[in-house]
Design a protein around this motif. Structure first.
Motif, short mmCIF file in Angstrom:
data_model
loop_
_atom_site.label_atom_id
_atom_site.label_comp_id
_atom_site.label_asym_id
_atom_site.label_seq_id
_atom_site.Cartn_x
_atom_site.Cartn_y
_atom_site.Cartn_z
N ARG A 199 48.35 31.82 35.09
CA ARG A 199 49.22 32.44 36.10
C ARG A 199 48.46 32.50 37.41
O ARG A 199 47.34 33.01 37.48
N GLU A 200 49.06 32.00 38.48
CA GLU A 200 48.36 31.82 39.75
C GLU A 200 47.83 33.13 40.32
O GLU A 200 46.73 33.17 40.89
N ASP A 201 48.58 34.22 40.18
CA ASP A 201 48.16 35.50 40.77
C ASP A 201 47.59 36.45 39.71
O ASP A 201 47.72 37.67 39.84
N GLN A 202 46.92 35.91 38.71
CA GLN A 202 46.40 36.76 37.64
C GLN A 202 45.36 37.77 38.13
O GLN A 202 45.16 38.82 37.51
N ASN A 203 44.74 37.49 39.26
CA ASN A 203 43.72 38.40 39.78
C ASN A 203 44.25 39.38 40.82
O ASN A 203 43.64 40.41 41.07
N SER A 204 45.38 39.06 41.44
CA SER A 204 45.92 39.93 42.49
C SER A 204 47.19 40.66 42.05
O SER A 204 47.48 41.76 42.54
N ASN A 205 47.98 40.02 41.20
CA ASN A 205 49.26 40.58 40.73
C ASN A 205 50.22 40.92 41.87
O ASN A 205 51.00 41.86 41.79
N THR A 206 50.16 40.14 42.95
CA THR A 206 51.05 40.39 44.09
C THR A 206 52.37 39.64 43.98
O THR A 206 53.31 39.93 44.72
N THR A 251 46.07 35.80 53.86
CA THR A 251 46.61 37.15 54.04
C THR A 251 46.03 38.07 52.97
O THR A 251 45.53 37.60 51.94
N PRO A 252 46.14 39.38 53.16
CA PRO A 252 45.64 40.32 52.13
C PRO A 252 46.39 40.21 50.81
O PRO A 252 45.91 40.69 49.79
N GLU A 253 47.57 39.57 50.81
CA GLU A 253 48.37 39.48 49.59
C GLU A 253 48.18 38.16 48.84
O GLU A 253 48.82 37.95 47.80
N ASP A 254 47.34 37.28 49.34
CA ASP A 254 47.13 36.00 48.67
C ASP A 254 46.69 36.20 47.22
O ASP A 254 46.02 37.19 46.90
N ALA A 255 47.03 35.24 46.38
CA ALA A 255 46.63 35.30 44.96
C ALA A 255 45.13 35.28 44.79
O ALA A 255 44.60 35.72 43.77
N GLY A 256 44.42 34.78 45.78
CA GLY A 256 42.96 34.71 45.72
C GLY A 256 42.45 33.79 46.81
O GLY A 256 43.22 33.33 47.67
N PRO A 257 41.16 33.48 46.79
CA PRO A 257 40.63 32.51 47.75
C PRO A 257 41.21 31.12 47.46
O PRO A 257 41.27 30.70 46.30
N TYR A 258 41.61 30.43 48.50
CA TYR A 258 42.23 29.11 48.34
C TYR A 258 41.41 28.00 48.99
O TYR A 258 40.85 28.18 50.08
N THR A 304 44.70 13.07 47.32
CA THR A 304 45.74 13.93 47.87
C THR A 304 45.19 15.34 48.07
O THR A 304 44.11 15.68 47.58
N ILE A 305 45.96 16.14 48.81
CA ILE A 305 45.60 17.53 49.07
C ILE A 305 46.54 18.43 48.28
O ILE A 305 47.76 18.22 48.30
N HIS A 306 45.99 19.42 47.59
CA HIS A 306 46.79 20.32 46.78
C HIS A 306 46.39 21.78 47.02
O HIS A 306 45.29 22.05 47.52
N ARG A 307 47.28 22.68 46.64
CA ARG A 307 47.02 24.12 46.72
C ARG A 307 46.16 24.51 45.51
O ARG A 307 46.60 24.38 44.37
N MET A 308 44.95 25.00 45.77
CA MET A 308 44.02 25.31 44.69
C MET A 308 43.43 26.70 44.90
O MET A 308 42.89 27.01 45.96
N CYS A 309 43.53 27.54 43.86
CA CYS A 309 43.08 28.93 43.94
C CYS A 309 41.88 29.13 43.02
O CYS A 309 41.91 28.73 41.84
N LEU A 310 40.83 29.75 43.54
CA LEU A 310 39.66 30.07 42.72
C LEU A 310 40.03 31.20 41.78
O LEU A 310 40.34 32.31 42.21
N GLN A 311 39.98 30.95 40.47
CA GLN A 311 40.45 31.92 39.49
C GLN A 311 39.32 32.66 38.78
O GLN A 311 39.48 33.79 38.35
N SER A 312 38.17 32.01 38.62
CA SER A 312 37.04 32.64 37.94
C SER A 312 35.77 31.92 38.40
O SER A 312 35.81 31.10 39.31
N LYS A 313 34.69 32.20 37.74
CA LYS A 313 33.42 31.62 38.17
C LYS A 313 33.38 30.09 38.02
O LYS A 313 32.64 29.41 38.72
N ASP A 314 34.22 29.55 37.11
CA ASP A 314 34.22 28.10 36.93
C ASP A 314 35.61 27.53 36.66
O ASP A 314 35.75 26.47 36.06
#
Length: 496
Positions: free
Chosen positions: A276-283, A141-148, A167-177
């Motif tokens: 913080r998971e939404d450090q790039n979106s602040n949603t 969605t447009p409100e996601d914390a980032g690409p997942y 296992t499968i986990h929720r993982m968000c791309l936060q920066s270049k690495d």
């Protein structure tokens, strides 16, 4: 059939030959919310906001910003399609997985030169390295914390014993690495490994394999007690395919990855580092989760420091919509298998089948089809429900039905609840027990009776007929006929 599929490309080729199972498009699609927005209407199903439906998988061959990549979505978003891909009738998938747990085939390690996942190598130390440019990871969605990364097979090992887990986990791309990873406390083995490493001040090597054989994706969703600590779920995938899963040694860390994956991320979970998971979106939001709501962004998550990304040539990114039928398949079918195995040990021959329904996201609801054969079976159906609850904290509601009710047809289940259920005697609430934190009703703000988030109320809905009254509740019989005589080769004609 089982031997024909060994990777994602083989799975896509397989369903391409089956009518109505795959849509391929060359129209440009933006991974930022648009791909999920399209698939919501085409085939997401599950607990996704209406309108949605169960439909074909999709392959997007023109992904904005990623000219050399494709995105596949919805491969497992249909129980019928999962049955096709695993060579099994949809209604028997729980039994297939139950038997596969009993007959595990351990994975093997192949030479790196044979590992298709390492055809192309990108090292984090190289100039210009950026995982956000390498991976066409979508946002739902447009409100996601980032690409997942929603379908990444995380593989790590116990720092002391060397025993591995996937296992499968929720993982968000936060920066270049850097990638944040959500590890539900007390549930996943990899978090146990991480804690062990962190106590020693050490990083935990971890590989993330994306785009693999669907048998691996299903097997990776088993949980304790069926797969206790030290049990590598890749053994279940091996049993499903009747051949070992092939692994390859990573290039930059001391760990292994799935050898024919489309993408492999090599990295380390850093000790003591949180983000913080939404450090790039602040949603304040993470992404849509299986109950159908956007999960709140976590204020403090462990961080994976990426060392390298390896891929196949022209890789295919695989993703899913969080609340879609795909989650139901991956989470629900292993749970069905586990309940079948557990109850069979306690009361052989009584539990005929189990369905972890779409409306519960594959986790919250189980419909258990129970057969009462003798008067002493009365009450044992409720014991079976308690067995399911005792092992799977995430289950919220269990519906018990008789053998004449189709447990996979929620209309039939609701019929049984309407005509064979009285709430004052057939609903058994179990308050004050551990449930699932992502259920927004499981919190003190919802009810003052809830002491802490996730410590809430389960319930058994006993929609079975009392044994001594089975004859009174017999469904209307119809003549058994072969309808082909009336329905095949009939030419359309007017009414007059």
């Amino acid at each position: 059939m089982k031997e024909q599929i060994e990777d994602l490309r083989g799975a896509l080729a397989f369903i391409r030959e089956r009518e109505g199972q795959l849509i391929e498009t060359d129209t440009e699609a933006d991974p930022v919310a648009e791909i999920a927005g399209v698939y919501r209407h085409v085939g997401a199903g599950g607990t996704v906001i209406r309108p949605t439906k169960e439909g074909p998988a999709m392959l997007f061959r023109n992904v904005k910003g990623h000219p050399d990549a494709k995105v596949a979505i919805g491969l497992l978003a249909s129980r019928k399609r999962v049955g096709m891909l695993l060579g099994c009738e949809p209604e028997r998938l729980g039994f297939l997985l139950k038997d596969s747990v009993k007959n595990p085939i351990p994975p093997i390690v192949i030479p790196n030169e044979k590992a298709r996942c390492q055809e192309v190598v990108y090292l984090a130390e190289e100039e210009g390295f950026d995982i956000r440019k390498l991976l066409p990871a979508p946002t739902n969605t447009p409100e996601d914390a980032g690409p997942y990364i929603t379908l990444g097979m995380c593989y790590a090992s116990d720092p002391e014993t060397g025993e591995s887990d996937v296992t499968i986990h929720r993982m968000c791309l936060q920066s270049k690495d850097e990638i944040s990873i959500f590890l539900q406390p007390g549930v996943r083995h990899i978090d146990y490994f991480r804690q062990k490493a962190e106590e020693e001040g050490k990083a935990l090597p971890i590989s993330i394999s994306i785009g693999v054989d669907p048998a691996i994706e299903i097997a990776s969703c088993f949980e304790p007690p069926t797969t206790p600590l030290g049990f590598d779920e890749l053994q279940i995938a091996g049993a499903i395919r009747k051949k070992p899963v092939e692994l390859a040694r990573c290039l930059t860390i001391q760990e292994k990855a799935i050898a024919n994956a489309e993408y492999v991320i090599e990295g380390e979970i850093l000790p003591g580092v949180r983000v913080r998971e939404d450090q790039n979106s602040n949603t304040g939001k993470a992404m849509p989760e299986f109950p159908g709501y956007c999960g709140p962004a976590n204020k403090s998550l462990p961080v994976i420091k990426v060392k390298a990304v390896t891929t196949r040539k022209n890789p295919v990114m695989q993703t899913c919509i969080g609340p879609s039928e795909e989650h139901v398949s991956m989470a629900g079918i292993p749970t069905e298998a586990s309940i079948l195995g557990m109850v069979e040990k306690a009361m052989p021959g009584k539990l005929l089948n189990v369905y972890c329904a779409s409306s519960g996201g594959g986790k919250y609801i189980a419909v258990m089809q129970f057969k009462k054969s003798v008067p002493s079976d009365e009450g044992r159906q409720r014991q079976a429900a308690l067995l399911a609850f005792s092992a799977f904290a995430e289950l919220k509601h269990v519906f018990l039905v008789d053998e004449d009710v189709d447990c996979f047809d929620m209309k039939d289940v609701m019929w049984a609840m309407t005509t064979r259920f009285q709430a004052d005697i057939d609903m058994i609430p179990i308050p004050g027990v551990q449930c699932h934190p992502l259920d927004p009703s499981n919190g003190p703000e919802y009810s003052g009776h809830i002491r802490a988030r996730g410590v809430a109320c389960k319930a058994i809905f006993d929609c079975t007929v009392p044994f001594e009254q089975k004859e009174r509740f017999k469904r209307a019989d119809f003549m058994e006929v072969d309808t082909k005589k009336w329905t095949e080769f009939a030419e359309p004609k007017g009414l007059c």
